[in-house]
Design a protein around this motif. Structure first.
Motif, PDB file in Angstrom:
ATOM      1  N   ASP A 252       2.654   2.302  -9.386  1.00  0.00           N
ATOM      2  CA  ASP A 252       1.718   3.326  -8.640  1.00  0.00           C
ATOM      3  C   ASP A 252       0.427   2.824  -8.944  1.00  0.00           C
ATOM      4  OD1 ASP A 252       0.643   5.541  -7.555  1.00  0.00           O
ATOM      5  OD2 ASP A 252       1.752   7.047  -8.868  1.00  0.00           O
TER       6      ASP A 252
ATOM      7  N   ASP B  10      -2.106   4.186 -11.477  1.00  0.00           N
ATOM      8  CA  ASP B  10      -2.283   3.056 -12.457  1.00  0.00           C
ATOM      9  C   ASP B  10      -0.824   3.318 -13.477  1.00  0.00           C
ATOM     10  OD1 ASP B  10      -2.979   0.682 -13.455  1.00  0.00           O
ATOM     11  OD2 ASP B  10      -4.355   1.678 -15.057  1.00  0.00           O
TER      12      ASP B  10
ATOM     13  N   ARG C 258      -2.125   4.215  -7.392  1.00  0.00           N
ATOM     14  CA  ARG C 258      -3.278   5.217  -7.330  1.00  0.00           C
ATOM     15  C   ARG C 258      -3.491   5.865  -8.718  1.00  0.00           C
ATOM     16  NH1 ARG C 258      -1.109   8.090  -1.966  1.00  0.00           N
ATOM     17  NH2 ARG C 258      -1.455   6.502  -0.370  1.00  0.00           N
TER      18      ARG C 258
ATOM     19  N   ARG D  61       0.671  -1.129  -0.001  1.00  0.00           N
ATOM     20  CA  ARG D  61       0.249  -0.141   0.056  1.00  0.00           C
ATOM     21  C   ARG D  61       0.973   1.302   0.002  1.00  0.00           C
ATOM     22  NH1 ARG D  61      -3.989  -0.044   4.873  1.00  0.00           N
ATOM     23  NH2 ARG D  61      -4.233   1.969   3.915  1.00  0.00           N
TER      24      ARG D  61
END
Length: 454
Positions: free
Chosen positions: A136, A140, A138, A106
């Motif tokens: 990444d 993509d 978030r 995460r």
């Protein structure tokens, strides 16, 4: 140096006897003398791409880039205790796998940044760099974390190698863009430069982290590139310099520090950006001084003009990379171990005269860093420079895709993450204030008679 010029290879890329050795340049030797495990001397480069990369293909591309820039393929050579020099041993191929794929999690970006500040690639293995490929989730996309041992190499040199890797990976041209045309007015008057004999201000202590959390902390931010009218007598670099000086002045005033002169170290890089760019530590360091009275945000135009006069003069002066004294420190007249002990002692004694901070402005990133259709072109590139005490704080900026990418890096024995956030806010405030000065400059030029001197 081309691949065929590499001393460790013959014309068929085969080894020809033992690897060639070259003495450490002055910058490398001084850095090697002063290594500290608590605060590693790493340079971090962070490249954000909109798409995904194929790791095996990236490994092949980077291996090809290393062969095209063989000066990066080096490791520290073994030496006897009485050796008079550190030497780099040039190798025909990499000793270690450079491209790494950390396990996804995460907080992958945070952990990769922490590793870039904490874990320096060893000098004992060629090349002294590490490239982590981080997904990444978030955005993509992909983030490349290039970590460099600063004893051997600097950020612009390794960015050149990464641009070559991007070209080999994606098959698209990654030649450097032409440098921006400077339209600032030249001055024929020597600038009024304050004396540098007095010890400069230190960045006031904030809320340092617990002793077990040693090393550096870092904060990155994306800002607007400050506006500057065409023909203004200062550059964006001067706006960044003024904002840095005012940020520290404000911070120190808030923390009750007595006003003292500021000195800000500024790297100057005159190397070409093409494939013939010399690889290594190639910048020279100059110091821009300010008196407490000059750092007045209410007269920003005067501060910017004064800053521009000083930076322009310092850039034009020929000077060794670390000054004239460094050459004496590294003269090979006694064993290098003796010089190392003397240099460390001298560095400690000279701590009070170390500059207040370092501002490293890469400017507009000269390469597209285009990895092809699937991975795409870089839309953000961050750099950060080491922030070891007694300086304890560095400011690094670069611009990509019309945005300014700021990295604040600090010693955790001086500041905390909350302190870094406050400094970022101060920097953004004063950088915006420089735009108001340019507005007044534009108005004053408009109000003048067309035939008057500018």
């Amino acid at each position: 140096m081309t691949t065929l010029d590499h001393p460790a290879r013959d014309g068929t890329d085969g080894p020809v006897g033992p690897p060639a050795r070259i003495p450490f340049p002055v910058v490398d030797e001084v850095a090697r003398h002063c290594l500290q495990e608590e605060e590693p001397e790493t340079v971090h480069i962070e490249v954000h791409l909109p798409g995904l990369l194929d790791p095996p293909r990236l490994r092949r591309a980077l291996a090809g880039a290393l062969r095209r820039h063989p000066r990066i393929l080096m490791r520290e050579a073994a030496r006897p205790w009485y050796g008079r020099r550190y030497e780099w041993e040039l190798t025909p191929e990499a000793d270690v796998e450079v491209v790494l794929l950390p396990a996804p999690d995460r907080d992958a970006l945070k952990h990769a940044r922490d590793r870039a500040l904490r874990d320096a690639p060893p000098l004992s293995a060629s090349p002294p760099i590490r490239l982590e490929v981080v997904r990444d989730a978030r955005a993509d996309g992909t983030v490349l974390f290039l970590t460099i041992n600063h004893t051997a190499l600097d950020g612009p040199a390794c960015l050149r190698v990464l641009a070559t890797a991007a070209e080999l990976y994606g098959g698209r041209d990654n030649s450097p863009a032409a440098p921006p045309t400077r339209t600032t007015a030249e001055t024929s008057v020597a600038p009024d430069t304050p004396s540098t004999w007095a010890p400069p201000a230190r960045v006031a202590h904030g809320t340092p982290e617990p002793p077990q959390h040693h090393g550096n902390g870092m904060l990155v931010a994306e800002l607007s590139v400050p506006r500057r009218p065409k023909g203004a007598p200062y550059t964006v670099n001067d706006q960044l310099m003024a904002a840095t000086a005012l940020m520290i002045t404000h911070w120190n005033r808030e923390h009750g520090a007595r006003p003292r002169p500021l000195r800000i170290t500024m790297p100057v890089d005159d190397r070409p950006r093409g494939t013939d760019m010399p690889i290594g530590n190639g910048t020279r360091l100059v110091e821009v001084p300010f008196t407490p009275e000059e750092l007045d945000a209410s007269d920003m135009t005067a501060l910017l003009r004064r800053t521009a006069d000083r930076t322009r003069t310092l850039k034009a002066q020929p000077r060794p990379q670390l000054g004239h004294g460094a050459s004496l420190l590294t003269a090979p007249v006694v064993p290098v171990a003796w010089r190392a002990a003397f240099t460390r002692g001298l560095r400690k004694a000279a701590g009070p005269w170390t500059s207040t901070t370092l501002l490293s402005n890469i400017g507009r990133v000269p390469y597209a860093l285009d990895f092809g259709e699937e991975a795409g072109r870089a839309h953000a590139v961050w750099f950060s420079a080491p922030a070891r005490m007694p300086r304890g704080l560095t400011v690094t900026t670069a611009s990509t895709a019309g945005r300014l990418h700021l990295a604040l890096r600090w010693s955790r024995s001086l500041l905390s993450h909350g302190d870094g956030s406050h400094l970022r806010d101060l920097f953004e405030h004063y950088l915006h204030a420089t735009e108001h000065a340019t507005d007044r400059h534009t108005e004053s030029r408009t109000d003048r008679h067309p035939g008057s001197a500018s």
